[in-house]
Design a protein around this motif. Structure first.
Motif, PDB file in Angstrom:
ATOM      1  N   ALA A 251      31.559  81.651  13.335  1.00  0.00           N
ATOM      2  CA  ALA A 251      31.476  81.093  14.274  1.00  0.00           C
ATOM      3  C   ALA A 251      30.158  80.538  14.586  1.00  0.00           C
ATOM      4  O   ALA A 251      29.733  79.393  15.025  1.00  0.00           O
ATOM      5  N   GLU A 252      29.129  81.584  14.382  1.00  0.00           N
ATOM      6  CA  GLU A 252      27.808  81.294  14.458  1.00  0.00           C
ATOM      7  C   GLU A 252      27.277  80.208  13.569  1.00  0.00           C
ATOM      8  O   GLU A 252      26.408  79.413  13.854  1.00  0.00           O
ATOM      9  N   GLY A 253      27.836  80.183  12.177  1.00  0.00           N
ATOM     10  CA  GLY A 253      27.530  79.262  11.545  1.00  0.00           C
ATOM     11  C   GLY A 253      27.940  77.601  11.847  1.00  0.00           C
ATOM     12  O   GLY A 253      27.227  76.859  11.764  1.00  0.00           O
ATOM     13  N   PHE A 254      29.219  77.614  12.530  1.00  0.00           N
ATOM     14  CA  PHE A 254      29.571  76.394  13.124  1.00  0.00           C
ATOM     15  C   PHE A 254      28.942  75.825  14.362  1.00  0.00           C
ATOM     16  O   PHE A 254      28.660  74.738  14.358  1.00  0.00           O
ATOM     17  N   ALA A 255      28.517  76.894  14.929  1.00  0.00           N
ATOM     18  CA  ALA A 255      27.531  76.628  16.325  1.00  0.00           C
ATOM     19  C   ALA A 255      26.129  75.953  15.631  1.00  0.00           C
ATOM     20  O   ALA A 255      25.583  75.212  16.337  1.00  0.00           O
ATOM     21  N   ALA A 256      25.532  76.618  14.580  1.00  0.00           N
ATOM     22  CA  ALA A 256      24.450  75.905  14.076  1.00  0.00           C
ATOM     23  C   ALA A 256      24.494  74.596  13.473  1.00  0.00           C
ATOM     24  O   ALA A 256      23.690  73.793  13.601  1.00  0.00           O
ATOM     25  N   LEU A 257      25.583  74.276  12.875  1.00  0.00           N
ATOM     26  CA  LEU A 257      26.073  72.936  12.343  1.00  0.00           C
ATOM     27  C   LEU A 257      26.057  71.996  13.658  1.00  0.00           C
ATOM     28  O   LEU A 257      25.678  71.015  13.414  1.00  0.00           O
ATOM     29  N   ALA A 258      26.771  72.523  14.491  1.00  0.00           N
ATOM     30  CA  ALA A 258      26.974  71.608  15.699  1.00  0.00           C
ATOM     31  C   ALA A 258      25.624  71.296  16.380  1.00  0.00           C
ATOM     32  O   ALA A 258      25.645  70.168  16.731  1.00  0.00           O
ATOM     33  N   ASP A 259      24.752  72.201  16.500  1.00  0.00           N
ATOM     34  CA  ASP A 259      23.320  71.952  16.927  1.00  0.00           C
ATOM     35  C   ASP A 259      22.610  71.013  16.061  1.00  0.00           C
ATOM     36  O   ASP A 259      22.121  70.122  16.887  1.00  0.00           O
ATOM     37  N   ARG A 260      22.876  71.004  14.852  1.00  0.00           N
ATOM     38  CA  ARG A 260      22.051  69.958  14.003  1.00  0.00           C
ATOM     39  C   ARG A 260      22.731  68.726  14.108  1.00  0.00           C
ATOM     40  O   ARG A 260      21.930  67.704  14.203  1.00  0.00           O
ATOM     41  N   LEU A 261      23.909  68.494  14.257  1.00  0.00           N
ATOM     42  CA  LEU A 261      24.712  67.064  14.438  1.00  0.00           C
ATOM     43  C   LEU A 261      24.447  66.726  15.631  1.00  0.00           C
ATOM     44  O   LEU A 261      24.393  65.401  15.743  1.00  0.00           O
ATOM     45  N   ARG A 262      24.274  67.796  16.577  1.00  0.00           N
ATOM     46  CA  ARG A 262      23.904  67.246  18.056  1.00  0.00           C
ATOM     47  C   ARG A 262      22.668  66.503  18.069  1.00  0.00           C
ATOM     48  O   ARG A 262      22.298  65.662  18.760  1.00  0.00           O
ATOM     49  N   ALA A 263      21.511  67.170  17.525  1.00  0.00           N
ATOM     50  CA  ALA A 263      20.303  66.715  17.559  1.00  0.00           C
ATOM     51  C   ALA A 263      20.338  65.413  16.821  1.00  0.00           C
ATOM     52  O   ALA A 263      19.328  64.491  17.423  1.00  0.00           O
ATOM     53  N   ILE A 264      20.817  65.039  15.798  1.00  0.00           N
ATOM     54  CA  ILE A 264      21.044  63.786  15.361  1.00  0.00           C
ATOM     55  C   ILE A 264      21.505  62.703  16.248  1.00  0.00           C
ATOM     56  O   ILE A 264      20.862  61.629  16.499  1.00  0.00           O
ATOM     57  N   ALA A 265      22.805  63.111  17.098  1.00  0.00           N
ATOM     58  CA  ALA A 265      23.135  62.207  18.009  1.00  0.00           C
ATOM     59  C   ALA A 265      22.249  61.883  19.052  1.00  0.00           C
ATOM     60  O   ALA A 265      22.072  60.842  19.607  1.00  0.00           O
TER      61      ALA A 265
ATOM     62  N   ALA B  96      22.888  65.216   7.419  1.00  0.00           N
ATOM     63  CA  ALA B  96      22.452  66.272   7.831  1.00  0.00           C
ATOM     64  C   ALA B  96      23.596  67.427   7.682  1.00  0.00           C
ATOM     65  O   ALA B  96      23.354  68.554   7.439  1.00  0.00           O
ATOM     66  N   TYR B  97      24.833  66.931   7.356  1.00  0.00           N
ATOM     67  CA  TYR B  97      25.917  67.803   7.146  1.00  0.00           C
ATOM     68  C   TYR B  97      25.465  68.537   5.645  1.00  0.00           C
ATOM     69  O   TYR B  97      25.749  69.345   5.337  1.00  0.00           O
ATOM     70  N   VAL B  98      25.500  67.444   4.855  1.00  0.00           N
ATOM     71  CA  VAL B  98      25.177  67.575   3.345  1.00  0.00           C
ATOM     72  C   VAL B  98      23.930  68.937   3.288  1.00  0.00           C
ATOM     73  O   VAL B  98      24.163  69.846   2.526  1.00  0.00           O
ATOM     74  N   ALA B  99      22.885  68.409   4.132  1.00  0.00           N
ATOM     75  CA  ALA B  99      21.507  69.186   3.978  1.00  0.00           C
ATOM     76  C   ALA B  99      22.040  70.737   4.262  1.00  0.00           C
ATOM     77  O   ALA B  99      21.441  71.485   3.997  1.00  0.00           O
ATOM     78  N   PHE B 100      22.773  70.756   5.622  1.00  0.00           N
ATOM     79  CA  PHE B 100      23.098  72.155   6.157  1.00  0.00           C
ATOM     80  C   PHE B 100      24.011  73.006   5.144  1.00  0.00           C
ATOM     81  O   PHE B 100      23.606  74.181   4.806  1.00  0.00           O
ATOM     82  N   ALA B 101      24.855  72.475   4.413  1.00  0.00           N
ATOM     83  CA  ALA B 101      25.756  73.148   3.504  1.00  0.00           C
ATOM     84  C   ALA B 101      24.847  73.580   2.404  1.00  0.00           C
ATOM     85  O   ALA B 101      25.258  74.695   1.726  1.00  0.00           O
ATOM     86  N   LEU B 102      23.832  72.899   1.880  1.00  0.00           N
ATOM     87  CA  LEU B 102      23.125  73.265   0.842  1.00  0.00           C
ATOM     88  C   LEU B 102      22.032  74.178   1.287  1.00  0.00           C
ATOM     89  O   LEU B 102      21.773  74.866   0.361  1.00  0.00           O
ATOM     90  N   GLU B 103      21.668  74.135   2.372  1.00  0.00           N
ATOM     91  CA  GLU B 103      20.511  74.938   3.035  1.00  0.00           C
ATOM     92  C   GLU B 103      21.114  76.488   3.201  1.00  0.00           C
ATOM     93  O   GLU B 103      20.583  77.437   3.128  1.00  0.00           O
ATOM     94  N   ASN B 104      22.391  76.331   3.394  1.00  0.00           N
ATOM     95  CA  ASN B 104      22.982  77.585   3.865  1.00  0.00           C
ATOM     96  C   ASN B 104      24.283  77.863   2.846  1.00  0.00           C
ATOM     97  O   ASN B 104      25.555  77.840   3.504  1.00  0.00           O
ATOM     98  N   ARG B 105      24.239  77.815   1.715  1.00  0.00           N
ATOM     99  CA  ARG B 105      25.373  77.730   0.600  1.00  0.00           C
ATOM    100  C   ARG B 105      26.502  78.925   0.931  1.00  0.00           C
ATOM    101  O   ARG B 105      27.567  78.479   0.925  1.00  0.00           O
ATOM    102  N   ASN B 106      25.866  80.092   1.121  1.00  0.00           N
ATOM    103  CA  ASN B 106      26.953  81.201   1.252  1.00  0.00           C
ATOM    104  C   ASN B 106      27.608  81.323   2.744  1.00  0.00           C
ATOM    105  O   ASN B 106      28.823  81.533   2.803  1.00  0.00           O
ATOM    106  N   LEU B 107      26.857  80.790   3.665  1.00  0.00           N
ATOM    107  CA  LEU B 107      27.329  80.656   5.131  1.00  0.00           C
ATOM    108  C   LEU B 107      28.383  79.626   5.014  1.00  0.00           C
ATOM    109  O   LEU B 107      29.550  79.697   5.755  1.00  0.00           O
ATOM    110  N   ALA B 108      28.113  78.532   4.480  1.00  0.00           N
ATOM    111  CA  ALA B 108      29.129  77.399   4.355  1.00  0.00           C
ATOM    112  C   ALA B 108      30.381  77.615   3.462  1.00  0.00           C
ATOM    113  O   ALA B 108      31.556  77.478   4.157  1.00  0.00           O
ATOM    114  N   ASP B 109      30.042  78.380   2.439  1.00  0.00           N
ATOM    115  CA  ASP B 109      31.290  78.909   1.709  1.00  0.00           C
ATOM    116  C   ASP B 109      32.219  79.780   2.578  1.00  0.00           C
ATOM    117  O   ASP B 109      33.351  79.789   2.245  1.00  0.00           O
ATOM    118  N   LEU B 110      31.405  80.731   3.622  1.00  0.00           N
ATOM    119  CA  LEU B 110      32.018  81.659   4.336  1.00  0.00           C
ATOM    120  C   LEU B 110      32.981  80.942   5.405  1.00  0.00           C
ATOM    121  O   LEU B 110      34.346  80.907   5.722  1.00  0.00           O
TER     122      LEU B 110
END
Length: 210
Positions: free
Chosen positions: A62-76, A98-112
């Motif tokens: 859930a914290e990972g999704f919150a971080a992803l949301a923050d990054r995408l909202r910053a783009i918006a 931004a989505y792809v960069a987040f997934a690559l920078e946080n590979r294990n978190l994105a996998d979870l």
């Protein structure tokens, strides 16, 4: 053992420690005892907030999704400030990068977040966080199509998620995984998709996707 944790939000500290450990190893080998050691509390302390390792991993996802949301909202937000809402294709490609960069920078978190069997997708906090992360993409596709477009939004999500997983799993050739080259490819592929869906007839409603 000397305790390093003395006060404050133990639950948050445990989640943060688990995320830190995910920088080093897959979620499957991160346990409650190791997280407790990282925070500096007894092995029993995490059970004040989490019934099991799976509960902790659900909170981490859930914290990972919150971080992803923050990054995408910053783009918006940045796009709106710059007036790029008049260029919905450029906005969608920026979200894709931004989505792809987040997934690559946080590979294990994105996998979870997306592929580990531990976290239960029905957990309310996890579902809410995932929906918040999905919202900027939905808004961008809606702006591009001029209407709510559920199918097209799922397609955009599948496209950028698929690219991120192919890159993370080294399924793309080495030159395509170079950051600048990968960003260029994401731009081109998402832009091609955006041009296609912008002229498609309406099909489907605006029901929640996640």
């Amino acid at each position: 053992m000397t305790k390093r944790y003395h006060h404050g939000d133990l639950r948050h500290a445990l989640v943060a420690a688990a995320i830190g450990l995910l920088d080093q190893r897959p979620a499957a080998v991160v346990g409650l005892r190791e997280v407790a050691r990282a925070v500096g509390v007894s092995s029993a302390a995490p059970y004040r907030h989490f019934r099991s390792r799976e509960d902790l991993m659900t909170a981490v996802a859930a914290e990972g999704f919150a971080a992803l949301a923050d990054r995408l909202r910053a783009i918006a937000t940045g796009g709106a400030a710059a007036g790029s809402t008049a260029q919905p294709t450029a906005h969608l490609t920026a979200l894709g990068r931004a989505y792809v960069a987040f997934a690559l920078e946080n590979r294990n978190l994105a996998d979870l977040m997306f592929r580990q069997p531990g976290p239960h997708p029905g957990a309310p906090a996890l579902a809410t966080a995932a929906e918040a992360a999905f919202a900027p993409l939905r808004a961008a596709v809606t702006a591009l199509c001029g209407r709510p477009a559920r199918d097209e939004t799922v397609g955009a999500w599948a496209l950028v998620h698929g690219l991120s997983m192919l890159a993370a799993d080294a399924r793309l050739s080495g030159d395509l995984r170079e950051p600048a080259r990968l960003a260029q490819m994401v731009d081109r592929v998402v832009a091609a998709y955006a041009r296609g869906i912008a002229v498609m007839p309406e099909a489907g409603g605006e029901d929640a996707v996640t």
